[in-house]
Design a protein around this motif. Sequence first.
Motif, mmCIF file in Angstrom:
data_model
loop_
_atom_site.group_PDB
_atom_site.id
_atom_site.type_symbol
_atom_site.label_atom_id
_atom_site.label_comp_id
_atom_site.label_asym_id
_atom_site.label_seq_id
_atom_site.Cartn_x
_atom_site.Cartn_y
_atom_site.Cartn_z
ATOM 1 N N ALA A 100 0.813 -1.218 0.000
ATOM 2 C CA ALA A 100 0.000 0.000 0.000
ATOM 3 C C ALA A 100 0.851 1.274 0.000
ATOM 4 O O ALA A 100 0.645 2.155 -0.834
ATOM 5 C CB ALA A 100 -0.929 -0.004 1.203
ATOM 6 N N GLY A 101 1.787 1.366 0.915
ATOM 7 C CA GLY A 101 2.591 2.580 1.047
ATOM 8 C C GLY A 101 3.406 2.901 -0.187
ATOM 9 O O GLY A 101 3.598 4.072 -0.534
ATOM 10 N N ILE A 102 3.866 1.884 -0.864
ATOM 11 C CA ILE A 102 4.698 2.098 -2.051
ATOM 12 C C ILE A 102 3.885 2.723 -3.177
ATOM 13 O O ILE A 102 4.384 3.560 -3.922
ATOM 14 C CB ILE A 102 5.364 0.770 -2.488
ATOM 15 N N MET A 103 2.626 2.350 -3.294
ATOM 16 C CA MET A 103 1.771 2.957 -4.325
ATOM 17 C C MET A 103 1.630 4.457 -4.079
ATOM 18 O O MET A 103 1.732 5.254 -5.003
ATOM 19 C CB MET A 103 0.381 2.296 -4.330
ATOM 20 N N GLU A 104 1.413 4.821 -2.824
ATOM 21 C CA GLU A 104 1.291 6.238 -2.468
ATOM 22 C C GLU A 104 2.590 6.982 -2.785
ATOM 23 O O GLU A 104 2.572 8.076 -3.353
ATOM 24 C CB GLU A 104 0.945 6.369 -0.988
ATOM 25 N N LEU A 105 3.713 6.386 -2.423
ATOM 26 C CA LEU A 105 5.005 7.026 -2.682
ATOM 27 C C LEU A 105 5.266 7.138 -4.176
ATOM 28 O O LEU A 105 5.721 8.175 -4.656
ATOM 29 C CB LEU A 105 6.126 6.240 -1.994
ATOM 30 N N ARG A 106 4.968 6.100 -4.926
ATOM 31 C CA ARG A 106 5.167 6.152 -6.378
ATOM 32 C C ARG A 106 4.300 7.231 -7.023
ATOM 33 O O ARG A 106 4.750 7.979 -7.876
ATOM 34 C CB ARG A 106 4.901 4.819 -7.025
ATOM 35 N N ASP A 107 3.045 7.314 -6.589
ATOM 36 C CA ASP A 107 2.154 8.349 -7.128
ATOM 37 C C ASP A 107 2.680 9.739 -6.811
ATOM 38 O O ASP A 107 2.642 10.633 -7.660
ATOM 39 C CB ASP A 107 0.738 8.179 -6.575
ATOM 40 N N PHE A 108 3.195 9.926 -5.600
ATOM 41 C CA PHE A 108 3.792 11.204 -5.228
ATOM 42 C C PHE A 108 4.973 11.515 -6.138
ATOM 43 O O PHE A 108 5.102 12.632 -6.645
ATOM 44 C CB PHE A 108 4.247 11.177 -3.765
ATOM 45 N N CYS A 109 5.838 10.541 -6.352
ATOM 46 C CA CYS A 109 6.998 10.736 -7.228
ATOM 47 C C CYS A 109 6.552 11.080 -8.645
ATOM 48 O O CYS A 109 7.096 12.006 -9.259
ATOM 49 C CB CYS A 109 7.883 9.492 -7.246
ATOM 50 N N ASP A 110 5.577 10.357 -9.159
ATOM 51 C CA ASP A 110 5.055 10.623 -10.504
ATOM 52 C C ASP A 110 4.614 12.076 -10.632
ATOM 53 O O ASP A 110 4.976 12.763 -11.591
ATOM 54 C CB ASP A 110 3.858 9.722 -10.823
ATOM 55 N N GLU A 111 3.820 12.539 -9.673
ATOM 56 C CA GLU A 111 3.298 13.904 -9.710
ATOM 57 C C GLU A 111 4.417 14.932 -9.624
ATOM 58 O O GLU A 111 4.427 15.910 -10.368
ATOM 59 C CB GLU A 111 2.299 14.116 -8.578
ATOM 60 N N HIS A 112 5.347 14.716 -8.715
ATOM 61 C CA HIS A 112 6.419 15.693 -8.538
ATOM 62 C C HIS A 112 7.360 15.722 -9.743
ATOM 63 O O HIS A 112 7.761 16.792 -10.188
ATOM 64 C CB HIS A 112 7.208 15.418 -7.258
ATOM 65 N N ILE A 113 7.681 14.573 -10.274
ATOM 66 C CA ILE A 113 8.565 14.504 -11.440
ATOM 67 C C ILE A 113 7.899 15.182 -12.632
ATOM 68 O O ILE A 113 8.532 15.965 -13.344
ATOM 69 C CB ILE A 113 8.946 13.045 -11.760
ATOM 70 N N ALA A 114 6.624 14.928 -12.837
ATOM 71 C CA ALA A 114 5.900 15.554 -13.949
ATOM 72 C C ALA A 114 5.868 17.073 -13.788
ATOM 73 O O ALA A 114 6.025 17.803 -14.765
ATOM 74 C CB ALA A 114 4.482 15.001 -14.037
ATOM 75 N N ALA A 115 5.695 17.543 -12.563
ATOM 76 C CA ALA A 115 5.638 18.983 -12.306
ATOM 77 C C ALA A 115 6.977 19.655 -12.554
ATOM 78 O O ALA A 115 7.033 20.847 -12.857
ATOM 79 C CB ALA A 115 5.182 19.235 -10.867
ATOM 80 N N ASN A 116 8.062 18.923 -12.452
ATOM 81 C CA ASN A 116 9.403 19.478 -12.619
ATOM 82 C C ASN A 116 10.064 19.050 -13.912
ATOM 83 O O ASN A 116 11.265 19.232 -14.088
ATOM 84 C CB ASN A 116 10.278 19.122 -11.427
ATOM 85 N N ASP A 117 9.318 18.469 -14.806
ATOM 86 C CA ASP A 117 9.852 17.946 -16.053
ATOM 87 C C ASP A 117 10.542 19.018 -16.892
ATOM 88 O O ASP A 117 11.575 18.777 -17.479
ATOM 89 C CB ASP A 117 8.749 17.270 -16.871
ATOM 90 N N PHE A 118 9.990 20.215 -16.924
ATOM 91 C CA PHE A 118 10.552 21.267 -17.753
ATOM 92 C C PHE A 118 11.967 21.618 -17.308
ATOM 93 O O PHE A 118 12.869 21.740 -18.113
ATOM 94 C CB PHE A 118 9.653 22.520 -17.704
ATOM 95 N N GLU A 119 12.175 21.730 -16.011
ATOM 96 C CA GLU A 119 13.502 22.067 -15.502
ATOM 97 C C GLU A 119 14.508 20.966 -15.822
ATOM 98 O O GLU A 119 15.633 21.261 -16.211
ATOM 99 C CB GLU A 119 13.471 22.302 -13.995
ATOM 100 N N ILE A 120 14.106 19.729 -15.709
ATOM 101 C CA ILE A 120 15.010 18.611 -15.982
ATOM 102 C C ILE A 120 15.473 18.635 -17.433
ATOM 103 O O ILE A 120 16.635 18.421 -17.726
ATOM 104 C CB ILE A 120 14.328 17.262 -15.663
ATOM 105 N N THR A 121 14.583 18.939 -18.356
ATOM 106 C CA THR A 121 14.960 18.917 -19.765
ATOM 107 C C THR A 121 15.926 20.038 -20.116
ATOM 108 O O THR A 121 16.631 19.940 -21.107
ATOM 109 C CB THR A 121 13.717 19.001 -20.681
ATOM 110 N N LEU A 122 15.964 21.100 -19.314
ATOM 111 C CA LEU A 122 16.873 22.202 -19.596
ATOM 112 C C LEU A 122 18.298 21.907 -19.157
ATOM 113 O O LEU A 122 19.226 22.553 -19.608
ATOM 114 C CB LEU A 122 16.384 23.473 -18.899
ATOM 115 N N LEU A 123 18.482 20.959 -18.272
ATOM 116 C CA LEU A 123 19.829 20.688 -17.731
ATOM 117 C C LEU A 123 20.669 19.895 -18.654
ATOM 118 O O LEU A 123 20.564 19.193 -19.432
ATOM 119 C CB LEU A 123 19.711 19.969 -16.390
#
Length: 123
Positions: A100-123
């Motif tokens: 159960a906990g891993i699903m929550e953590l993975r979903d959090f990671c998915d959301e945060h990574i998607a929100a910061n995708d633009f910055e990652i592509t600039l590096l």
Amino acid sequence: MTAQSRDTQILEKIQGYCNDIMFTHTEYAHDYHTFCTNPTYRNAIALCLMQIGELVKHLSPEFISLHTSIPWRAIRGMRNVVAHEYGNIDLETVWETSEAGIMELRDFCDEHIAANDFEITLL
């Protein structure tokens, strides 16, 4: 590298271990009895939990304080239990965390990574 991009890279690694846990559970048909009796299954899950806990230690304090919905301290604590008290771990707790906990953590990671995708592509 900014702290934000470093945190995002760490989350990508955490996300990978979450996916590994989910894959392993699928390979063993999410069977609790098999988890309790099969050391390969148990060790695969435990190693991923340990790696996630280790990675969490490297997230910036600012990131941790901004995202209090995730139990960062408990994640680090699980790492310590798996690493130092493996023979004494509560299999039910590891099972519940990895199911159960891993699903929550993975979903959090998915959301945060998607929100910061633009910055990652600039590096």
